[in-house]
Structures are given as C-alpha cells and as structure tokens.
Enzyme design. Structure first.
Site, PDB file in Angstrom:
ATOM      1  CB  CYS A 100      -0.897  -0.005   1.233  1.00 18.27           C
ATOM      2  SG  CYS A 100      -1.858  -1.503   1.346  1.00 18.27           S
ATOM      3  CD  GLN A 284     -14.224  -8.483  -8.897  1.00 14.38           C
ATOM      4  OE1 GLN A 284     -13.301  -7.737  -8.570  1.00 14.38           O
ATOM      5  NE2 GLN A 284     -14.541  -8.693 -10.163  1.00 14.38           N
ATOM      6  CG  PHE A 313     -12.715 -11.862 -19.606  1.00 13.86           C
ATOM      7  CD1 PHE A 313     -11.505 -12.509 -19.836  1.00 13.86           C
ATOM      8  CD2 PHE A 313     -13.190 -10.987 -20.583  1.00 13.86           C
ATOM      9  CE1 PHE A 313     -10.781 -12.277 -21.006  1.00 13.86           C
ATOM     10  CE2 PHE A 313     -12.487 -10.756 -21.748  1.00 13.86           C
ATOM     11  CZ  PHE A 313     -11.274 -11.403 -21.958  1.00 13.86           C
ATOM     12  CG  ASN A 318     -18.829 -11.161  -8.707  1.00 11.65           C
ATOM     13  OD1 ASN A 318     -19.353 -11.308  -7.610  1.00 11.65           O
ATOM     14  ND2 ASN A 318     -18.278 -10.018  -9.080  1.00 11.65           N
ATOM     15  CD  GLU A 334     -12.994 -17.880 -15.942  1.00 10.31           C
ATOM     16  OE1 GLU A 334     -13.321 -16.692 -15.819  1.00 10.31           O
ATOM     17  OE2 GLU A 334     -11.801 -18.272 -15.860  1.00 10.31           O
ATOM     18  CG  ASP A 382     -14.506  -8.259 -14.533  1.00 12.14           C
ATOM     19  OD1 ASP A 382     -13.537  -7.477 -14.500  1.00 12.14           O
ATOM     20  OD2 ASP A 382     -14.941  -8.836 -13.521  1.00 12.14           O
ATOM     21  CB  CYS A 408      -8.177  -4.434 -13.047  1.00 12.20           C
ATOM     22  SG  CYS A 408      -7.612  -5.683 -14.199  1.00 12.20           S
TER      23      CYS A 408
HETATM   24  C1  SAM Z   1     -10.962  -9.908 -13.400  1.00 16.18           C
HETATM   25  S1  SAM Z   1     -11.471 -11.579 -13.311  1.00 16.18           S
HETATM   26  C2  SAM Z   1     -13.215 -11.348 -13.341  1.00 16.18           C
HETATM   27  C3  SAM Z   1     -14.049 -12.531 -12.942  1.00 16.18           C
HETATM   28  C4  SAM Z   1     -15.533 -12.252 -12.688  1.00 16.18           C
HETATM   29  N1  SAM Z   1     -16.129 -11.403 -13.684  1.00 16.18           N
HETATM   30  C5  SAM Z   1     -15.754 -11.669 -11.306  1.00 16.18           C
HETATM   31  O1  SAM Z   1     -16.274 -10.557 -11.196  1.00 16.18           O
HETATM   32  O2  SAM Z   1     -15.451 -12.356 -10.318  1.00 16.18           O
HETATM   33  C6  SAM Z   1     -11.057 -12.132 -14.913  1.00 16.18           C
HETATM   34  C7  SAM Z   1     -11.454 -13.543 -15.238  1.00 16.18           C
HETATM   35  O3  SAM Z   1     -11.047 -13.809 -16.576  1.00 16.18           O
HETATM   36  C8  SAM Z   1     -10.520 -15.120 -16.666  1.00 16.18           C
HETATM   37  N2  SAM Z   1      -9.595 -15.102 -17.818  1.00 16.18           N
HETATM   38  C9  SAM Z   1      -8.344 -14.581 -17.875  1.00 16.18           C
HETATM   39  N3  SAM Z   1      -7.820 -14.710 -19.116  1.00 16.18           N
HETATM   40  C10 SAM Z   1      -8.779 -15.328 -19.852  1.00 16.18           C
HETATM   41  C11 SAM Z   1      -8.847 -15.749 -21.217  1.00 16.18           C
HETATM   42  N4  SAM Z   1      -7.817 -15.553 -22.063  1.00 16.18           N
HETATM   43  N5  SAM Z   1      -9.972 -16.370 -21.643  1.00 16.18           N
HETATM   44  C12 SAM Z   1     -11.003 -16.560 -20.802  1.00 16.18           C
HETATM   45  N6  SAM Z   1     -11.010 -16.192 -19.513  1.00 16.18           N
HETATM   46  C13 SAM Z   1      -9.901 -15.584 -19.035  1.00 16.18           C
HETATM   47  C14 SAM Z   1      -9.866 -15.356 -15.318  1.00 16.18           C
HETATM   48  O4  SAM Z   1      -9.777 -16.736 -15.049  1.00 16.18           O
HETATM   49  C15 SAM Z   1     -10.812 -14.615 -14.371  1.00 16.18           C
HETATM   50  O5  SAM Z   1     -11.811 -15.469 -13.893  1.00 16.18           O
END
Ligand code: SAM
Length: 451
Positions: A100, A284, A313, A318, A334, A382, A408
């Site tokens: 932090c 999250q 994603f 969520n 996903e 996301d 992010c």
């Molecule tokens: C920022 S997290 C968001 C997850 C969800 N939307 C949440 O709010 O909890 C990004 C997600 O994308 C997935 N991810 C990352 N790269 C990916 C890819 N190339 N193809 C598909 N999913 C992917 C990760 O496993 C993760 O679950």
C-alpha cells in the site's frame, strides 16, 4: 500548505542499477503531478523525475535511485512543503512493503486522484472521454480484503519463518506481523502462522499461502512441494480451525482439503444471490465494493426481460448470476474449467435456468463456437490486466446496444475503448471504484452505448 514535514518513506535503492549522485540537480524539486503508479512527477531541464512518496504541490528533497535516458527515478527523503492532502501512513510497514504505497495521500483524495488519472489516460491514450463521470464507488479504508496471498520462506541462518508480502521494489519477502487492509480473521492467521511453522525443524516445502474468507467460513490453502510432517499438518489445522478456516494443500496439479471442505460463499444482497467458490477461484477481494459494483452494472445496463446478455471473463458467475434474474437469458464465458463448473453449480443452487456457462480462451478466434453464434444485445466485459482487444474485435457482428467494461488497467481500457468507439460506440457513463484503497491500483466501470 503545511511547512516542513518529516520523512515517511525511505525505500532501499535499487540493487540492479547503482544509485547515482545528483550534482546536476537542485536539492529541492517541485512536484507537478502524480504518475499513474502513484509517484510524484517533477521536471528539471526537460527531464522527468519520478519521485516515490511525493505528492503534487509539494517541495521535496530526494535521493536519485535509477537513471534512464528519458527519465530518472528517485525517492523522497524529506518533505519541505507538504500538500494539504498528505496524511500520516497508518501501517508500520509503509515504505518497506510493496503493497500500500499511497498511504501518504489522504484516503478521500486517493480515489479522486485516481479518477483524474484514469480520465487523463483515456484522453491521452484512447483519445476519448466519457460523457458523464459518476460518483466513485467507495470502500472502507481498512480491513477491506477478504482474500490474499502470502509468501513463506524459512531462513537458513536460524530456521525462522518469514511470512508476508514482497518488499517495495524487490522480489524479496518482508516479514509482516499485521496487515491493516486484511479482514480481521485473515490478519489473525498472518500473525500466528510463523510461530506454527517454526515448531517444525523444516517447512521449506511450503512456498506460500492463500487465504480467503466466505460469509460463513474461510480457507487457508498452503502451496506445497511435498506434504509437511503429520505433526506440522495437525498444528496448521488447529490454527485454521481456531479462526473458523479449513486447511487445504495445493500440490500444483490439485488442491485437497486436509479435513473436510469449507463452506465458501458470499451473498449479493441486492439480488438475493449466493455465490459459492473454492480455494484458487478468482473472487473480487473487496466485498463492499463488489456489491455496489454489481448494483451499478445492473442499473447502467437498464436490464429488462427481453435482454440476451453475454458475460465475458465471467469467473464463477459474480455478475452473471445476479443479472440472470433480470433478463431473458445470459451466457457466461470463462477460461478456467473449474470455475465454469462452479458457475454452473451456482446457477443450479440459485434456481436459475436461463443462464449457461462455457469454457473458452477469449484471446482466440471464437467465431466457430456454438454460443458465439447466438445473438446478444448487451455485453459485459471484465478482463484481466491484458484487456480484451481480441474479443472486442470479434463483437462487431453482434451489434450490441451496450457494452459494459469493468477494468483493472486504465491503459488497456483506453486501447480497448478506442476500438469500441471505432466500431460506433460512445462512452456514456464512467466511474472509478475504490477496490484497493492505499494502493495505486484502480478499477473502473465504463458503459459504451451504440450511437
Ligand atoms: C478480473 S477476473 C473477473 C471474474 C468475474 N467477472 C468476477 O467478477 O469475479 C477475470 C477472469 O477472466 C478469466 N480469464 C483470464 N484470461 C482469460 C482468457 N484468455 N480467456 C477466458 N477467460 C480468461 C480469469 O480466469 C478470471 O476469472
């Protein structure tokens, strides 16, 4: 402006490149702005100097750390004239821990500063600006994290345990006894883990720990190279149980419960949804920000019973699951198979029959996928830090009315947003979210609507 304030941080100079003296620089520099990773920006004879621990409007003394052709890096050694927004860091490890590093900026100003930085990046890199900037989504200042990953080391010298996070600017671990951003039960585990490890002669087989908290119970997952002695396992299990956690071992290829599975879940109060997860799943980290983020996503997307939504994603659902009850149908995509399975199970547990989940790598060409051929009028994205450019380029044929992007990484958002604008969208609503107070990380929510 407050006058003359003592030094808050004095990080170690980088070992990779030797410190340089700054005979050709003035002793005191004025800080003109904050960089997107939270360092003060000063200029001297056309060269930019990034000074960690310094805030805009301040005059600081500094130590040069690393020189580059186009810019230099330094850290603040004394604040000569302090900003009104400067605040006394709360955590004992500030300046040493890599976590932090924005604690010297008052919490209320952190999020407004981040908002300005993201809007600036969208304009500079993406050449667009949102029509409406809405109020940030706020977080409690401390004890906001419900999951974390801790590094574990055993010192060869005396066998003692180092448990904590990476040092600032280094890959080495910093021994940490308390972390004020962790929810209390996680902090308790962090404080007590070293003495449990030290009861064993060796615990070098344990490389790190992941701790996550659900509404009812938590999981303490230890990443291991081989199983620790039975005596150590038993003591680790007692530590976990004492704080209402279940112990897990992560062998790399599989995660096993030591003595029964934890009931890991969290509620989304606005829609009455319950979301279950397992150790290793993405969740999250900030529950309060997550709840507000989902509410705002639902509001901005103006969902109705005719909507066919695609959630890319989607993790364990969520967003997908809370949205499902408001729409005709929703499909979540996903990349991690276990999370797809968990999302399908979550749909069943919430008695939702209008959502389905599929596994896909969203950087690939997806046009042959059966789910891709269905029509969608609203899309939620996301992505991880790398962004979503590949999939955005493939969205053209769906002509969605709206794309809601949860980001992010402002630089990836600027690039991906520019592509959406090229495709005929307008960035209509934008807000930042205080998902990670006291760090330079920023999350944002942005709605793109077809013009
Ligand atoms: C920022 S997290 C968001 C997850 C969800 N939307 C949440 O709010 O909890 C990004 C997600 O994308 C997935 N991810 C990352 N790269 C990916 C890819 N190339 N193809 C598909 N999913 C992917 C990760 O496993 C993760 O679950």
């Amino acid at each position: 402006m407050k006058r003359k304030q003592s030094l808050f941080s004095r990080p170690k100079a980088s070992k990779t490149k030797p410190s340089k003296t700054h005979t050709d620089y003035p002793e005191i520099l004025n800080i003109q702005a904050l960089s997107h990773e939270g360092r003060g920006i000063a200029k001297h004879e056309g060269k930019t100097i990034f000074i960690s621990g310094a805030l805009p409007g301040e005059e600081v003394k500094y130590q040069l750390d690393t020189k580059h052709r186009r810019y230099d890096e330094a850290f603040c050694t004394e604040v000569v004239t302090a900003s009104e927004q400067r605040s006394k860091p709360h955590c004992d490890y500030y300046g040493q821990c890599g976590g932090c590093d924005l604690q010297h900026l008052d919490h209320t100003h952190q999020i407004t500063t981040k908002e300005t930085l993201v809007i600036d990046q969208l304009a500079r890199l993406g050449k667009f600006q949102p029509t409406t900037v809405e109020a940030p989504i706020n977080s409690p200042s401390w004890e906001y994290r419900r999951s974390c990953r801790l590094g574990i080391n055993q010192l060869t010298r005396d066998g003692s345990a180092i448990v904590g996070f990476r040092r600032k600017g280094s890959s080495k671990l910093l021994n940490i006894k308390h972390c004020p951003v962790l929810e209390k039960p996680l902090d308790n585990i962090l404080s007590e883990l070293p003495e449990i490890l030290e009861t064993a002669e060796t615990f070098k087989e344990i490389t790190h720990a992941e701790i996550s908290m659900g509404e009812h119970e938590g999981a303490l997952t230890l990443r291991i190279k081989k199983r620790p002695s039975e005596a150590l396992c038993e003591r680790l299990n007692q530590l976990a149980n004492k704080h209402n956690f279940k112990l897990y071992f992560d062998h790399g290829h599989k995660v096993e419960a030591y003595e029964g599975e934890a009931q890991l879940d969290y509620p989304i109060p606005s829609t009455g949804t319950e979301i279950s997860f397992k150790p290793g799943d993405f969740i999250q980290v900030n529950a309060q920000v997550n709840n507000q983020m989902i509410e705002r996503a639902i509001q901005w997307l103006q969902l109705n019973k005719n909507d066919r939504v695609l959630d890319l994603f989607c993790g364990i659902g969520n967003f997908t699951l809370p949205i499902a009850s408001q729409v005709d149908s929703i499909i979540g995509i996903e990349g991690v198979e276990e999370m797809v399975d968990r999302a399908n199970l979550n749909a069943k547990q919430n008695l939702l029959s209008n959502c389905e989940f599929h596994k896909a790598n969203l950087t690939n060409d997806l046009r042959a996928m059966p789910w891709y051929k269905k029509g969608f009028n609203k899309i939620l994205l996301d992505p991880p830090r790398t962004g979503a450019l590949e999939i955005i380029k493939q969205l053209k044929q769906h002509s969605p009315e709206m794309v809601l992007y949860v980001s992010c990484n402002p630089a990836a958002l600027a690039r991906d947003g520019a592509e959406l604008i090229e495709q005929g969208f307008q960035a209509t609503r934008f807000c930042v979210m205080d998902m990670f107070p006291h760090t330079s990380h920023v999350e944002s929510l942005i709605l793109f609507e077809r013009i």
